[in-house]
Design an enzyme around this catalytic site. Structure first.
Site, PDB file in Angstrom:
ATOM      1  N   ILE A   1       0.831  -1.209   0.000  1.00 23.42           N
ATOM      2  CA  ILE A   1       0.000   0.000   0.000  1.00 23.42           C
ATOM      3  C   ILE A   1       0.857   1.247   0.000  1.00 23.42           C
ATOM      4  O   ILE A   1       0.363   2.349   0.071  1.00 23.42           O
ATOM      5  CB  ILE A   1      -0.983   0.019   1.194  1.00 23.42           C
ATOM      6  CG1 ILE A   1      -0.236  -0.229   2.500  1.00 23.42           C
ATOM      7  CG2 ILE A   1      -2.077  -0.997   0.984  1.00 23.42           C
ATOM      8  CD1 ILE A   1      -1.113  -0.096   3.721  1.00 23.42           C
ATOM      9  N   GLY A   2       2.131   1.095  -0.084  1.00 25.59           N
ATOM     10  CA  GLY A   2       2.962   2.295  -0.145  1.00 25.59           C
ATOM     11  C   GLY A   2       4.415   1.956   0.059  1.00 25.59           C
ATOM     12  O   GLY A   2       4.753   0.860   0.501  1.00 25.59           O
ATOM     13  N   THR A   3       5.229   2.907  -0.295  1.00 30.05           N
ATOM     14  CA  THR A   3       6.651   2.711  -0.079  1.00 30.05           C
ATOM     15  C   THR A   3       7.203   3.987   0.485  1.00 30.05           C
ATOM     16  O   THR A   3       6.540   5.008   0.461  1.00 30.05           O
ATOM     17  CB  THR A   3       7.384   2.457  -1.397  1.00 30.05           C
ATOM     18  OG1 THR A   3       7.156   3.587  -2.217  1.00 30.05           O
ATOM     19  CG2 THR A   3       6.937   1.205  -2.052  1.00 30.05           C
ATOM     20  N   GLY A   4       8.382   3.920   0.957  1.00 34.57           N
ATOM     21  CA  GLY A   4       8.935   5.168   1.432  1.00 34.57           C
ATOM     22  C   GLY A   4      10.253   4.961   2.079  1.00 34.57           C
ATOM     23  O   GLY A   4      10.918   3.948   1.845  1.00 34.57           O
TER      24      GLY A   4
ATOM     25  N   GLY B   1      11.198   1.646   3.832  1.00 36.10           N
ATOM     26  CA  GLY B   1      10.759   0.377   3.310  1.00 36.10           C
ATOM     27  C   GLY B   1       9.374   0.462   2.716  1.00 36.10           C
ATOM     28  O   GLY B   1       8.830   1.547   2.539  1.00 36.10           O
TER      29      GLY B   1
ATOM     30  N   LYS C   1       5.538  -2.934   7.953  1.00 37.33           N
ATOM     31  CA  LYS C   1       6.557  -2.128   7.286  1.00 37.33           C
ATOM     32  C   LYS C   1       7.807  -2.959   7.162  1.00 37.33           C
ATOM     33  O   LYS C   1       8.438  -3.305   8.158  1.00 37.33           O
ATOM     34  CB  LYS C   1       6.819  -0.856   8.085  1.00 37.33           C
ATOM     35  CG  LYS C   1       7.933  -0.036   7.492  1.00 37.33           C
ATOM     36  CD  LYS C   1       7.920   1.370   7.989  1.00 37.33           C
ATOM     37  CE  LYS C   1       7.671   2.297   6.833  1.00 37.33           C
ATOM     38  NZ  LYS C   1       7.479   3.656   7.176  1.00 37.33           N
TER      39      LYS C   1
ATOM     40  N   ASP D   1      11.264  13.519  10.876  1.00 32.65           N
ATOM     41  CA  ASP D   1      10.750  13.445   9.509  1.00 32.65           C
ATOM     42  C   ASP D   1       9.242  13.700   9.498  1.00 32.65           C
ATOM     43  O   ASP D   1       8.465  12.901   8.982  1.00 32.65           O
ATOM     44  CB  ASP D   1      11.089  12.099   8.870  1.00 32.65           C
ATOM     45  CG  ASP D   1      10.830  12.095   7.367  1.00 32.65           C
ATOM     46  OD1 ASP D   1      10.638  13.194   6.800  1.00 32.65           O
ATOM     47  OD2 ASP D   1      10.820  11.012   6.770  1.00 32.65           O
TER      48      ASP D   1
END
Ligand SMILES: *[C@@H]1O[C@H](CO)[C@@H](O)[C@H](O)[C@H]1NC(C)=O
Ligand SMILES: *[C@@H]1O[C@H](CO)[C@@H](O)[C@H](O)[C@H]1NC(C)=O
Ligand SMILES: *[C@@H]1O[C@H](CO)[C@@H](O)[C@H](O)[C@H]1NC(C)=O
Ligand SMILES: *[C@@H]1O[C@H](CO)[C@@H](O)[C@H](O)[C@H]1NC(C)=O
Ligand SMILES: *[C@@H]1O[C@H](CO)[C@@H](O)[C@H](O)[C@H]1NC(C)=O
Ligand SMILES: *[C@@H]1O[C@H](CO)[C@@H](O)[C@H](O)[C@H]1NC(C)=O
Ligand SMILES: *[C@@H]1O[C@H](CO)[C@@H](O)[C@H](O)[C@H]1NC(C)=O
Ligand SMILES: *[C@@H]1O[C@H](CO)[C@@H](O)[C@H](O)[C@H]1NC(C)=O
Ligand SMILES: *[C@@H]1O[C@H](CO)[C@@H](O)[C@H](O)[C@H]1NC(C)=O
Ligand SMILES: *[C@@H]1O[C@H](CO)[C@@H](O)[C@H](O)[C@H]1NC(C)=O
Length: 871
Positions: A578-581, A584, A600, A700
């Site tokens: 459902i996502g990256t970043g 990871g 994650k 962050d």
């Protein structure tokens, strides 16, 4: 607006001379020294009786010579000629203007108490007694009631400034009796009724500013008599009817602001007479008819905004004569025909918005001459043919929006020339071919929408790494990620569970990583055996193992096995991603119990150290004990020979970043929800900074790291990860933070403090209110943009807030946000203070009308708030 010091000296000299001459020429030929001194005594007493100079500061440590008191200047005879202060202190309750005995100051030339919200109450008609007054400026106070007609008897008045008070009622007719006024500035009040036609008497006026009021009716013809006008601001009122033709004879005008009214009718050819205009803003009215070709005569224009009207017909090619234009906005009209080639002449353009019209035909190749362009929006038209290659010469572009057109052809690989590009929206066209990998190599690209085109082929890996990538409804393929990802710890990113819209993965096959796994597995095996012997398990966590290659803690009320997670995600299949970043990829995993969690999966590129694994466990254990209602819960972690991952509470609506960038979801996020998001963030950060031992600096904070649950409530995510993964960097930067959110001091210092989070919080808070990332938050709060009103920057996709409480909250949030953006870390408030300010529910401003407040006021209030609350 401070009078030039040589002028004020001149005024003092003239006043002095007249005070010498006056006694000789008056009927009372003999004026004794004692009478003069008693007049001066009266002035002194009137100052004392006002109570405004009661503090030691105002009274210069209680010197007896009142000519030395704050803001006071006397002539040589000792009579007061000037009261001019921007520093009068409002100690809690504002001073009453009526406390001032106006009859006692026959020689007063300047009466200026400015900017501190010091004065309140009505303007008494006795003000008419100040017969020598030349400058009356009581802007930025809390004056109420109407403007008295006695104002008209101030025959010598040159400057009248009452902006940003709470004045209501009509502008008195008698204002037309003033003989000399050069500036009349009543901006930002609640004045209503008609603009009196007597205003046409004030032929010496150079500035007339009645904007941000509730004035209605037609603009009187007599405004056309004001031949000396340089600036006319009537925007943000409720003016109706057509623009009187007499206005177009004002050929000295440099600035004409009539935006945000209900003006109707066409723009006549005479518009071309105002040859000196530099700024013409007629946006947000109800103007009809075509744009006259005579607009081309206004060749001094730098800013032209006719957007949000009902203008039709073609864009006249003569627009190409306006070569000094830096900003052109004709969006949201009914303009038709071709986009003229001549726009290519506008070489100084910084921003061009022609979106939401009926333009047809190709984008002319001459667009490539606009090499200074930073923002181009041609969306929502019927433009066809392909994207001209020449467009890739516009190398300064930050935003390029071509959505909702009929563009065909492919995306030129030269798109990589646009090295500053941040936002690219090509959605809803007929663009075919493949996605050039160069797109993903643009350093700061952060939102790319390619959905609803005819693109085909495999999405290049570089492009998959772009946060905010959308590519649904194409024929695109994604390579399945194998074994490992290795994205840089840069942009943390979460996406909605909605597979179709927000799919994105990072696939990076790094061959080095393969042997690393074997090594890691070995280390883990050793470590596991070692730790099992002497580890003490904290009571609220359970530890479980499945063989020697696995180690995990799990503080959630159920057991979970590594196998179960593998099963739930089909071995981390892309369809669950459902996502990256930053650290990871995130997967959605539904456990056999029905519970949904977010996994994650972490990666590290450097060689692993035993020390790291130990500190990882210590940190993860610590982080899993953090419990706050606005912080995403870390349920546990798992180290396994194949991977290591963290198990989090699942947030149904994904990241704030994505929700704000989706027009439908952004509207769902109404003002109340947005205010609550900012408040929740503040409480969470205050908790991390002040209630955790040791304190946790997030490092962050960005809209990607704020997640929303099904009720659109905000949760801070990814806290502590910087330290978790870089234990040696306890308070040093290490590729931490997200571009656009990083505090400016990190450019020259490596020390990360709580105040860096405070800055990032300020950016996100503004982003929530504005609906998009404030491109340059520091410049927004710097002097040149200070005239901008809050209402102009609020997210236009939502109706302006009306509810009083909501408006107060929005104002408070913006005050706090600007205070957080101070460039000096020390000047920023602490998160604890912000959190308490939000909890107290107090409104820092007496005048909660969102239509009226400028950013400059918000910034001033922010400083006030920090001083007052001792933040
Ligand atoms: C200011 O001081 C005068 C006497 O010095 C006193 O009468 C008055 O009440 C004071 N006013 C305020 C507002 O404190
Ligand atoms: C008042 O006195 C203080 C300390 O005695 C001094 O710092 C300050 O400058 C003085 N203020 C004025 C206006 O003279
Ligand atoms: C103002 O001063 C004049 C002259 O001293 C005095 O007659 C009058 O009563 C004063 N007015 C007020 C409102 O104090
Ligand atoms: C000012 O305008 C009013 C109304 O238009 C008019 O009656 C008056 O005579 C004018 N005064 C002067 C001095 O021109
Ligand atoms: C503007 O004027 C119209 C009629 O002239 C009125 O219906 C409307 O309520 C006014 N709007 C505001 C904000 O005052
Ligand atoms: C603009 O004018 C038309 C009639 O000419 C009217 O129907 C419409 O409501 C007006 N729109 C606005 C926003 O005032
Ligand atoms: C445009 O500019 C040219 C030359 O600079 C001039 O001759 C012409 O009259 C202008 N036309 C319009 C409509 O502005
Ligand atoms: C355009 O801008 C330049 C530089 O600012 C200036 O010298 C020139 O006079 C301007 N042109 C017009 C027609 O105002
Ligand atoms: C573009 O921008 C630069 C720097 O801001 C400026 O010097 C230049 O005059 C602008 N215009 C053109 C046509 O390049
Ligand atoms: C893209 O569409 C154009 C027609 O619009 C066609 O000529 C071209 O072959 C297509 N290219 C690809 C790669 O499908």
């Amino acid at each position: 607006m401070a009078p030039d010091s040589s002028i004020s000296k001149l005024v003092v000299i003239i006043t002095f001379l007249s005070s010498i001459i006056a006694p000789v020429t008056t009927d009372n030929a003999v004026v004794t020294a004692s009478a003069a001194s008693s007049a001066i005594q009266l002035e002194r007493e009137a100052l004392l009786n006002s109570g405004w100079w009661n503090s030691s500061r105002a009274r210069a440590n209680y010197t007896s010579d009142h000519c030395k008191w704050m803001g006071i200047t006397c002539n040589s005879a000792g009579s007061i000629v000037e009261i001019n202060s921007e520093e009068m202190e409002n100690n809690g309750n504002a001073a009453e203007l009526s406390q001032f005995n106006f009859t006692c100051f026959p020689n007063l030339v300047t009466f200026r108490i400015w900017g501190t919200r010091f004065l309140s109450g009505r303007i008494p008609s006795e003000i008419g007694a100040l017969s020598k007054l030349e400058e009356l400026d009581l802007s930025y106070n809390l004056l109420t009631g109407t403007i008295p007609s006695a104002i008209g008897s101030l025959r010598n008045l040159v400057v009248l400034g009452l902006s940003f008070n709470i004045l209501n009622g009509a502008i008195p007719l008698e204002i037309g009796n003033l003989k000399n006024p050069h500036s009349l500035i009543l901006r930002g009040n609640k004045l209503d009724g008609l603009i009196p036609s007597s205003i046409g008497n004030l032929t010496k006026l150079t500035i007339l500013d009645l904007s941000l009021n509730k004035l209605s009716g037609r603009l009187p013809r007599e405004v056309g008599n004001l031949k000396n006008l340089f600036s006319l601001y009537l925007d943000n009122n409720n003016l109706t009817g057509p623009i009187p033709s007499t206005l177009y004879h004002l050929n000295q005008l440099r600035v004409l602001y009539l935006a945000y009214n209900n003006l109707v009718g066409p723009l006549p050819r005479e518009v071309g007479n105002m040859k000196n205009l530099k700024t013409l803003l007629l946006n947000r009215n109800n103007l009809t008819g075509p744009i006259p070709s005579t607009i081309g005569y206004l060749n001094s224009l730098e800013k032209l905004d006719l957007s949000h009207n009902r203008l039709n017909g073609p864009i006249p090619p003569t627009i190409g004569n306006l070569t000094n234009l830096t900003s052109l906005d004709l969006s949201s009209n009914q303009l038709s025909g071709l986009l003229p080639r001549e726009v290519g002449n506008l070489r100084n353009l910084d921003s061009l918005s022609l979106d939401t019209n009926n333009l047809i035909g190709p984008i002319p190749s001459t667009i490539g001459y606009l090499t200074n362009l930073t923002s181009l929006n041609l969306g929502y038209n019927q433009l066809n043919s392909s994207i001209p290659l020449q467009l890739m010469n516009c190398s300064q572009l930050l935003n390029l929006v071509l959505t909702h057109n009929s563009l065909s052809g492919s995306i030129p690989s030269e798109i990589g020339n646009l090295i500053f590009l941040r936002q690219l929206d090509l959605s809803r066209n007929f663009i075919n071919g493949t996605i050039p990998s160069q797109l993903g190599k643009i350093p700061n690209i952060s939102a790319v929408d390619l959905s609803k085109n005819n693109l085909s082929g495999v999405i290049p890996k570089s492009v998959l790494r772009v946060p905010g990538l959308k590519w649904s409804e194409n024929n695109l393929e994604v390579e399945n990620p194998v074994i490992s990802e290795n994205a840089p710890p840069h942009q943390a990113q979460h996406f909605k569970g909605n597979k179709e819209q927000h799919q994105k993965i990072v696939t990076r096959l790094v061959t080095i990583v393969l042997p690393m796994f074997a090594f890691l597995a070995l280390i883990l095996g050793i470590l596991f055996v070692h730790r099992r012997r002497d580890e003490k398990i904290s009571p609220n966590t359970r530890e479980m193992t499945k063989g020697a290659d696995e180690f995990s803690i799990w503080s959630y009320d159920g057991r979970i096995t590594f196998e179960e997670m593998i099963q739930a995600t089909e071995d981390f299949h892309i369809k669950y991603c459902i996502g990256t970043g930053g650290y990871g990829s995130v997967y959605r995993a539904q456990l056999s119990s029905g519970r949904v969690v977010a996994l994650k999966k972490l990666h590290r590129s450097e060689t692993e150290e035993l020390a790291f694994l130990e500190s990882f466990q210590t940190e993860a254990r610590l982080l899993s004990q953090i419990r706050h209602r606005n912080i995403v819960k870390l349920y546990g972690f798992c180290l396994h020979n194949k991977c290591m991952f963290l198990i989090y509470e699942y947030m149904e609506r994904g990241s704030l970043f994505c929700v704000l960038r989706n027009d439908v979801e952004a509207v769902e996020l109404d003002w109340t929800k947005r205010v609550n998001i900012v408040k929740s963030m503040a409480h969470a950060l205050s908790y991390l900074h002040y209630d955790c031992k040791p304190p946790i600096v997030h490092r962050d904070i960005c809209s990607n790291n704020i997640l929303l649950n099904s009720n659109l409530e905000a949760f801070v995510a990814d806290f502590g990860l910087a330290r978790l993964l870089h234990p040696d960097s306890s308070n040093r930067t290490l590729v931490v933070g997200t571009y656009g959110y990083i505090a400016p001091e990190l450019a020259y210092t490596m020390a990360v403090t709580e105040k860096c989070d405070v800055y990032s919080f300020g950016v996100v808070a503004l982003e929530v209110l504005m609906g998009s990332h404030p491109t340059d938050p520091t410049s927004l709060s710097s002097s040149c943009d200070r005239k901008i009103r809050l209402i102009d920057v609020l997210d236009q996709r939502l109706p302006p807030p009306v509810d009083r409480k909501v408006v107060q909250d929005i104002i408070l949030v913006s005050i706090v946000a600007f205070a957080c953006l101070q460039s000096k870390p020390k000047s920023r408030p602490t998160m604890k203070c912000i959190s308490q300010e939000f909890l107290s529910g107090k409104s820092p401003l007496g005048k909660p009308d969102v239509q009226e407040i400028s950013i400059s006021e918000l910034i001033d209030q922010g400083k006030f708030l920090i001083d007052q609350r001792d933040c």
